[in-house]
Design a protein around this motif. Structure first.
Motif, mmCIF file in Angstrom:
data_model
loop_
_atom_site.group_PDB
_atom_site.id
_atom_site.type_symbol
_atom_site.label_atom_id
_atom_site.label_comp_id
_atom_site.label_asym_id
_atom_site.label_seq_id
_atom_site.Cartn_x
_atom_site.Cartn_y
_atom_site.Cartn_z
ATOM 1 N N GLU A 7 0.246 3.916 -2.886
ATOM 2 C CA GLU A 7 -0.238 5.250 -2.533
ATOM 3 C C GLU A 7 0.762 6.327 -2.949
ATOM 4 O O GLU A 7 0.365 7.400 -3.402
ATOM 5 C CB GLU A 7 -0.539 5.319 -1.041
ATOM 6 C CG GLU A 7 -1.769 4.527 -0.663
ATOM 7 C CD GLU A 7 -1.982 4.393 0.835
ATOM 8 O OE1 GLU A 7 -1.081 4.766 1.629
ATOM 9 O OE2 GLU A 7 -3.059 3.907 1.221
ATOM 10 N N THR A 8 2.039 6.047 -2.812
ATOM 11 C CA THR A 8 3.066 7.000 -3.234
ATOM 12 C C THR A 8 3.015 7.191 -4.747
ATOM 13 O O THR A 8 3.108 8.317 -5.237
ATOM 14 C CB THR A 8 4.466 6.524 -2.802
ATOM 15 O OG1 THR A 8 4.486 6.402 -1.384
ATOM 16 C CG2 THR A 8 5.546 7.479 -3.254
ATOM 17 N N THR A 60 -9.330 3.746 -6.695
ATOM 18 C CA THR A 60 -9.840 3.206 -5.433
ATOM 19 C C THR A 60 -9.826 1.678 -5.423
ATOM 20 O O THR A 60 -9.364 1.059 -4.469
ATOM 21 C CB THR A 60 -11.266 3.717 -5.162
ATOM 22 O OG1 THR A 60 -11.243 5.146 -5.222
ATOM 23 C CG2 THR A 60 -11.756 3.264 -3.811
ATOM 24 N N THR A 63 0.833 -1.200 0.000
ATOM 25 C CA THR A 63 0.000 0.000 0.000
ATOM 26 C C THR A 63 0.869 1.254 0.000
ATOM 27 O O THR A 63 0.524 2.242 -0.635
ATOM 28 C CB THR A 63 -0.962 0.019 1.204
ATOM 29 O OG1 THR A 63 -0.221 -0.171 2.405
ATOM 30 C CG2 THR A 63 -2.014 -1.054 1.083
ATOM 31 N N ARG A 64 1.983 1.206 0.694
ATOM 32 C CA ARG A 64 2.873 2.373 0.739
ATOM 33 C C ARG A 64 3.357 2.747 -0.656
ATOM 34 O O ARG A 64 3.308 3.915 -1.069
ATOM 35 C CB ARG A 64 4.054 2.094 1.657
ATOM 36 C CG ARG A 64 5.024 3.241 1.748
ATOM 37 C CD ARG A 64 6.117 2.942 2.782
ATOM 38 N NE ARG A 64 7.202 3.880 2.606
ATOM 39 C CZ ARG A 64 8.469 3.543 2.500
ATOM 40 N NH1 ARG A 64 8.839 2.299 2.585
ATOM 41 N NH2 ARG A 64 9.392 4.455 2.338
ATOM 42 N N LEU A 123 -6.229 0.286 -5.283
ATOM 43 C CA LEU A 123 -5.620 0.426 -3.960
ATOM 44 C C LEU A 123 -6.167 -0.620 -2.992
ATOM 45 O O LEU A 123 -5.422 -1.185 -2.190
ATOM 46 C CB LEU A 123 -5.834 1.838 -3.414
ATOM 47 C CG LEU A 123 -5.044 2.942 -4.127
ATOM 48 C CD1 LEU A 123 -5.476 4.314 -3.640
ATOM 49 C CD2 LEU A 123 -3.557 2.744 -3.943
#
Length: 76
Positions: A41-42, A62, A37-38, A65
């Protein structure tokens, strides 16, 4: 950061949405990210996914992710 392809997941655009191509066989241009997720999201925040996919306009992220979060939970 570069990594071996076996450690990454492929992303493609389908109907204006970014989707995870687990089998890496869907048609179209792909972008590769770490299945965390890191990292995901980055990549979204930096607009790296849209650039990598050479997409015009906004992409829905969405679902992608959520799928990355699910993949990460299954690997830990």
């Amino acid at each position: 950061m570069r990594a071996d392809q076996s450690l990454l997941v492929r992303l493609v655009v389908s109907s204006g949405e970014v989707v995870v191509d687990v089998s890496a066989t869907l048609p179209g241009r792909g972008a590769w990210v770490h299945p965390t997720t890191r990292c995901a999201e980055t990549a979204v925040a930096r607009k790296a996914i849209a650039r990598g996919l050479r997409a015009d306009g906004a992409l829905g992220t969405t679902g992608f992710l959520a799928e990355i979060a699910s993949l990460q939970m299954n690997h830990t």
